[in-house]
Motif scaffolding. Structure first.
Motif, PDB file in Angstrom:
ATOM      1  N   TYR A  40      16.388 -51.663 -70.499  1.00 47.24           N
ATOM      2  CA  TYR A  40      15.018 -51.729 -71.003  1.00 47.24           C
ATOM      3  C   TYR A  40      14.154 -52.494 -70.003  1.00 47.24           C
ATOM      4  O   TYR A  40      14.676 -53.269 -69.207  1.00 47.24           O
ATOM      5  N   ALA A  41      12.852 -52.284 -70.115  1.00 46.11           N
ATOM      6  CA  ALA A  41      11.901 -53.056 -69.304  1.00 46.11           C
ATOM      7  C   ALA A  41      11.066 -53.940 -70.227  1.00 46.11           C
ATOM      8  O   ALA A  41      10.509 -53.447 -71.218  1.00 46.11           O
ATOM      9  N   LEU A  42      10.990 -55.224 -69.888  1.00 45.31           N
ATOM     10  CA  LEU A  42      10.154 -56.139 -70.662  1.00 45.31           C
ATOM     11  C   LEU A  42       8.764 -56.168 -70.034  1.00 45.31           C
ATOM     12  O   LEU A  42       8.606 -56.574 -68.879  1.00 45.31           O
ATOM     13  N   VAL A  43       7.769 -55.755 -70.791  1.00 45.74           N
ATOM     14  CA  VAL A  43       6.402 -55.659 -70.263  1.00 45.74           C
ATOM     15  C   VAL A  43       5.506 -56.605 -71.056  1.00 45.74           C
ATOM     16  O   VAL A  43       5.278 -56.406 -72.250  1.00 45.74           O
ATOM     17  N   VAL A  44       5.036 -57.601 -70.384  1.00 47.66           N
ATOM     18  CA  VAL A  44       4.218 -58.618 -71.045  1.00 47.66           C
ATOM     19  C   VAL A  44       2.810 -58.080 -71.304  1.00 47.66           C
ATOM     20  O   VAL A  44       2.296 -57.248 -70.539  1.00 47.66           O
ATOM     21  N   VAL A  45       2.209 -58.531 -72.365  1.00 51.37           N
ATOM     22  CA  VAL A  45       0.785 -58.284 -72.605  1.00 51.37           C
ATOM     23  C   VAL A  45       0.024 -58.883 -71.424  1.00 51.37           C
ATOM     24  O   VAL A  45       0.298 -60.023 -71.044  1.00 51.37           O
ATOM     25  N   PRO A  46      -0.912 -58.148 -70.831  1.00 53.51           N
ATOM     26  CA  PRO A  46      -1.603 -58.664 -69.649  1.00 53.51           C
ATOM     27  C   PRO A  46      -2.211 -60.051 -69.903  1.00 53.51           C
ATOM     28  O   PRO A  46      -2.945 -60.250 -70.868  1.00 53.51           O
ATOM     29  N   TYR A  47      -1.856 -60.957 -69.041  1.00 51.43           N
ATOM     30  CA  TYR A  47      -2.295 -62.343 -69.114  1.00 51.43           C
ATOM     31  C   TYR A  47      -3.564 -62.506 -68.283  1.00 51.43           C
ATOM     32  O   TYR A  47      -3.880 -61.704 -67.415  1.00 51.43           O
ATOM     33  N   TYR A  48      -4.291 -63.544 -68.571  1.00 50.53           N
ATOM     34  CA  TYR A  48      -5.412 -64.029 -67.760  1.00 50.53           C
ATOM     35  C   TYR A  48      -6.663 -63.147 -67.846  1.00 50.53           C
ATOM     36  O   TYR A  48      -7.751 -63.663 -68.075  1.00 50.53           O
ATOM     37  N   ASN A  49      -6.533 -61.826 -67.650  1.00 49.72           N
ATOM     38  CA  ASN A  49      -7.763 -61.012 -67.703  1.00 49.72           C
ATOM     39  C   ASN A  49      -8.109 -60.561 -69.117  1.00 49.72           C
ATOM     40  O   ASN A  49      -9.157 -59.973 -69.329  1.00 49.72           O
ATOM     41  N   ASP A  53     -17.252 -69.478 -47.357  1.00 47.35           N
ATOM     42  CA  ASP A  53     -17.497 -70.915 -47.279  1.00 47.35           C
ATOM     43  C   ASP A  53     -16.451 -71.748 -48.017  1.00 47.35           C
ATOM     44  O   ASP A  53     -16.142 -72.866 -47.619  1.00 47.35           O
ATOM     45  N   TYR A  54     -15.969 -71.208 -49.117  1.00 39.85           N
ATOM     46  CA  TYR A  54     -15.008 -71.938 -49.952  1.00 39.85           C
ATOM     47  C   TYR A  54     -14.024 -70.944 -50.550  1.00 39.85           C
ATOM     48  O   TYR A  54     -14.318 -69.746 -50.653  1.00 39.85           O
ATOM     49  N   ALA A  55     -12.875 -71.468 -50.975  1.00 41.22           N
ATOM     50  CA  ALA A  55     -11.902 -70.633 -51.696  1.00 41.22           C
ATOM     51  C   ALA A  55     -11.788 -71.135 -53.131  1.00 41.22           C
ATOM     52  O   ALA A  55     -11.622 -72.339 -53.355  1.00 41.22           O
ATOM     53  N   LEU A  56     -11.905 -70.212 -54.072  1.00 41.54           N
ATOM     54  CA  LEU A  56     -11.741 -70.571 -55.486  1.00 41.54           C
ATOM     55  C   LEU A  56     -10.270 -70.389 -55.853  1.00 41.54           C
ATOM     56  O   LEU A  56      -9.743 -69.274 -55.806  1.00 41.54           O
ATOM     57  N   VAL A  57      -9.631 -71.477 -56.248  1.00 39.25           N
ATOM     58  CA  VAL A  57      -8.200 -71.433 -56.551  1.00 39.25           C
ATOM     59  C   VAL A  57      -7.995 -71.813 -58.016  1.00 39.25           C
ATOM     60  O   VAL A  57      -8.268 -72.945 -58.422  1.00 39.25           O
ATOM     61  N   VAL A  58      -7.546 -70.857 -58.765  1.00 37.55           N
ATOM     62  CA  VAL A  58      -7.375 -71.064 -60.196  1.00 37.55           C
ATOM     63  C   VAL A  58      -6.127 -71.906 -60.467  1.00 37.55           C
ATOM     64  O   VAL A  58      -5.143 -71.844 -59.717  1.00 37.55           O
ATOM     65  N   VAL A  59      -6.191 -72.693 -61.510  1.00 33.18           N
ATOM     66  CA  VAL A  59      -4.993 -73.373 -62.009  1.00 33.18           C
ATOM     67  C   VAL A  59      -3.977 -72.288 -62.363  1.00 33.18           C
ATOM     68  O   VAL A  59      -4.324 -71.316 -63.026  1.00 33.18           O
ATOM     69  N   PRO A  60      -2.732 -72.423 -61.923  1.00 31.66           N
ATOM     70  CA  PRO A  60      -1.755 -71.355 -62.179  1.00 31.66           C
ATOM     71  C   PRO A  60      -1.678 -70.996 -63.672  1.00 31.66           C
ATOM     72  O   PRO A  60      -1.518 -71.863 -64.528  1.00 31.66           O
ATOM     73  N   TYR A  61      -1.826 -69.720 -63.921  1.00 29.76           N
ATOM     74  CA  TYR A  61      -1.821 -69.167 -65.282  1.00 29.76           C
ATOM     75  C   TYR A  61      -0.405 -68.728 -65.619  1.00 29.76           C
ATOM     76  O   TYR A  61       0.449 -68.524 -64.753  1.00 29.76           O
ATOM     77  N   TYR A  62      -0.158 -68.595 -66.878  1.00 26.57           N
ATOM     78  CA  TYR A  62       1.030 -67.964 -67.435  1.00 26.57           C
ATOM     79  C   TYR A  62       2.304 -68.810 -67.296  1.00 26.57           C
ATOM     80  O   TYR A  62       3.004 -68.998 -68.285  1.00 26.57           O
TER      81      TYR A  62
END
Lengths: 296, 296, 296, 296
Positions: free
Chosen positions: A101-110, D100-109
């Motif tokens: 099987y493939a575990l497919v997560v609900v899209p995170y972050y967006n 000019d700058y890089a936007l770096v998000v706090v690691p998600y998930y």
């Protein structure tokens, strides 16, 4: 139907040079099977998948299937928050021999809405050679797949189950409103017992790395009609489960496994391995003198 | 130790003239005993206590004890957010023949801290002739009694138990860390099964007004070793429980009881009785043609 | 329309014998007027109303009106979660000379719905000789009056305003959708500046017991077109406000006032006065050597 | 120090064939500069970055810098939840002329703790040729960068600011405890006014795609000492902002822009473009006859 009640979401062991340690993986896998795991999620969150490259994942899944060699069901993590990428990667992984099987997560972050989730999972399911398991974990993704969305997706022939990390009322609703062959697992160790009782298939566990035998005994007690013993074990396990998530997972589990000789190595950034102070606190919370002796 | 697994937090029936309807109370009480209740909370939130006068409460408790007449344990609500007042009222109620325990809610609205809660319950316990049951319901009070505060108060000889309305992890902790004779009840119908399994005494229920027989069967199935049937019943009950709280309690329960001939009357302001539209939605959520036929 | 931007929700001073200390009340009132308060809520949550008897409240309101003697608007707390009782008590208080408005809290604990809230406030307004101010504070009551309910109630001729303790979006909505003479106050000190800027009347403050002059300066800077200075003062005040609510209110405010010679006495149970350790922590959070020197 | 108060987190326009539409991007960019934007975040969440390939991002950033051509500051999104990958990609992007700058998000998930966040940002900063802007958005990442972590990271010479999406108290704390040249932006349009007032640099806005002129006027009114007009504009904007996030972003903004002739195309899965019903609801919430006429 998945004929397995305890699946371990297995960690990815790393060597000192930072590569995947397949010897350690084999040793750990055997240990987990010996202590009651009937299957695995490989390349889940616990497996630090965000930090694995495409090629590492393909090799990991391929060799893991060889290690398990039919001794348990294998679910491989293939999801991301990019539908195009998830579709292609799932299709690729689904060709690996031994991946069930493939575990497919609900899209995170967006944060897609229900309509977007249905489009996402439908697109992925269409190209996969193995059925999908949905992974619904709002605490990580920032968005909740609604119960009725799970129910709707359960009608897709190539979607075989869900790993659910919301509350028990949701869990019960999904069990009630899906066919018997739809595999409803809890992804919350704290719900392991209740999920089984209300008709779920079982648990996809992190705690089983350390307390596999106790979870096994808990389920077996229940099957034997001894609900009190099952309840006592759940009550025993609950604070341990909490402790194993008191630092970013899987660092606590890896710390215990390392202390017990499984040589699973460090975590990859942005997850740090536990420092000495954290290890001491963890041991104390697990009710043990030190991590090496943390046990049921 | 309270030897009762299902207690009903019984509503207060009102006549058309707005006074307490004791005939309806007797009829309902008999029905509840017939359908599996082993005891009662009288004058709890479900009993609309905030709208009862001092004298009404004293009469209600006195006559209810006569109605029950030893057929079940009786816990009478005596708490408020004023320590002085609670102490005096609890002492007064504790003299009423047939009242076994006093239910004392964590002070609502003024939000004491743990130290204040300990002072409050200690003061009340000191003057009461019956043991107290703590009522911990953050969703109404705005403040949570911490697990360790419950544990500390459990050592007071005149505090005999807790009606707990937080999550299962808290519930398990309290069961684990208090003596066996400390009575840990869940006040959440949705936790009725799980609370019993992990060692709680049982449930103080609102749903038992309508689904008492099903809750009885659920517990009896569990005792008989048939966890699947118990789980099936829990899954059946969960959406009904949710429905019974979709409007301010106890208006849904009263609507069902009225439809089924128990003549429990209207709610007092600020709680309104259900209007026709709400009744229809409630019936539909209970899976019934109309409220008169809502049943297990 | 209430022509006042800063109102203090004044504490109730107690003597050593536990009775209300009217001398201390007078001294404190004068101090508050001197430091910028343009009016008062007497007998609010900060006034420990849940612990005051009916007779104490009547005497408190009567004598407070004499102390203020026209130097500011007076809003007296009259609400409870019992509509019948609230209606009668509000009617009684509304006859006291010098009481300009009655503060009526959304019923706490028994959690009415929007329909019940409308019925409650309509009933109370009908019998009151002074206009009502709604008090919407979900963190204490467990239930939220919806924006549209506030708007609907604002059309009642005898409902003159709201003390709002939800988020800024709600606050803006209510300002936008009610008439200009409807008095929209924030009850959150942390929103004092923003509430004024988006068209609210001002703040009903607790922090003004200690930082009245700074709040006065903040508003006056804003009026003078100096938003930066107003912003700097808000930023200065925010952590102090947080500190003043780190223990159950009004114990921190009372501790500071006692240290500064206002002799406001202890809190009544279930609220405890601060112990020495808590006083030291509070002073530190207020950025002061000790509570006596906590100032702007 | 970033000398810009309104930055737009610009969407990525797509052609019918699914590729990036650079003509539309240019037209939109000019429009945004004309309506008050002083800079941009390119490749942020609003830009649907999770669905852009590595090569697309490099081309997008390169050509966008040419389009802007010095007319505003440019911050390019480079973050992910993989430290290794983020470090390399940020280093690569930092070489693009005009970024000019890089936007770096706090690691998600994968939910690192504060220690892990510090390790992550420190590693990324070390390899970047342009300073970083931290992106702290718990609603998407599932984890909160603590105020003191922001403060600690602000001391890193190559970390120049933060785009903060928590509450105003946090925002004020960060402004108060960091140096004046640390650029504190709110990423919440609803806080645009308050953030400026308490000393923030300004807002990184999504709403400015549609209401740029109104946000410009709001800030200019404030600078001119007219806080009432600024407040009126904020109150006007708030419900519009809410509406623009009622469906997954950036689908509402893209729907408006398409209706107004900017040809920004569809969203990529898992985000769907609005259907007709959703467009109608959105228009209504924006107070417009249709999306083409949605304006200030």
């Amino acid at each position: 139907m998945i004929n397995a009640d305890i699946l371990t979401a297995i960690i990815t062991p790393f060597s000192d040079d930072g590569t995947i340690n397949f010897d350690a993986l084999e040793k750990l896998t055997n240990h987990l099977i010996d202590t009651g795991s009937k299957g695995f999620v490989i390349g889940g969150t616990t497996g630090e998948t965000p930090t694995l490259s495409h090629d590492e994942k393909i090799e990991l899944y391929t060799r893991f299937a060889q290690i398990v060699d039919g001794r348990g069901v294998i679910i491989a993590g293939t999801g991301s928050n990019n539908t195009f990428e998830t579709t292609h990667f799932t299709a690729e992984v689904s060709q690996i021999p031994g991946i069930d099987y493939a575990l497919v997560v609900v899209p995170y972050y967006n944060k897609p809405d229900q309509r977007g989730m249905i489009a996402h999972f439908t697109a992925v399911a269409e190209q996969s050679s193995v059925p999908l398991i949905i992974y619904n974990i709002p605490g990580r993704t920032g968005v909740t797949m609604a119960n009725d969305t799970v129910v709707e997706l359960s009608k897709n022939e190539n979607i075989a189950g869900v790993k659910q990390c919301t509350d028990m009322a949701d869990f019960e609703y999904i069990v009630e409103h899906t066919d018997d062959d739809f595999n409803v697992f809890t992804g919350e160790d704290a719900q392991a017992l209740f999920a089984k009782i209300v008709g779920g298939r079982g648990v996809i566990s992190v705690a089983s790395h350390v307390y596999g035998q106790e979870i096994r005994d808990m389920y077996d007690s229940l099957y034997a009609g001894n609900y009190q013993k099952a309840g006592d074990l759940m009550r025993f396990l609950s604070p341990k489960i909490k402790a194993l998530f008191m630092y970013p997972s899987p660092s606590p589990v890896k710390a215990v496994l390392n202390a017990q000789g499984y040589e699973v190595g460090d975590c990859r950034l942005p997850i740090l391995s536990l420092n000495d102070e954290e290890k001491a606190i963890l041991a104390q919370r697990l009710g043990a003198r030190d991590l090496a002796s943390a046990k049921g």
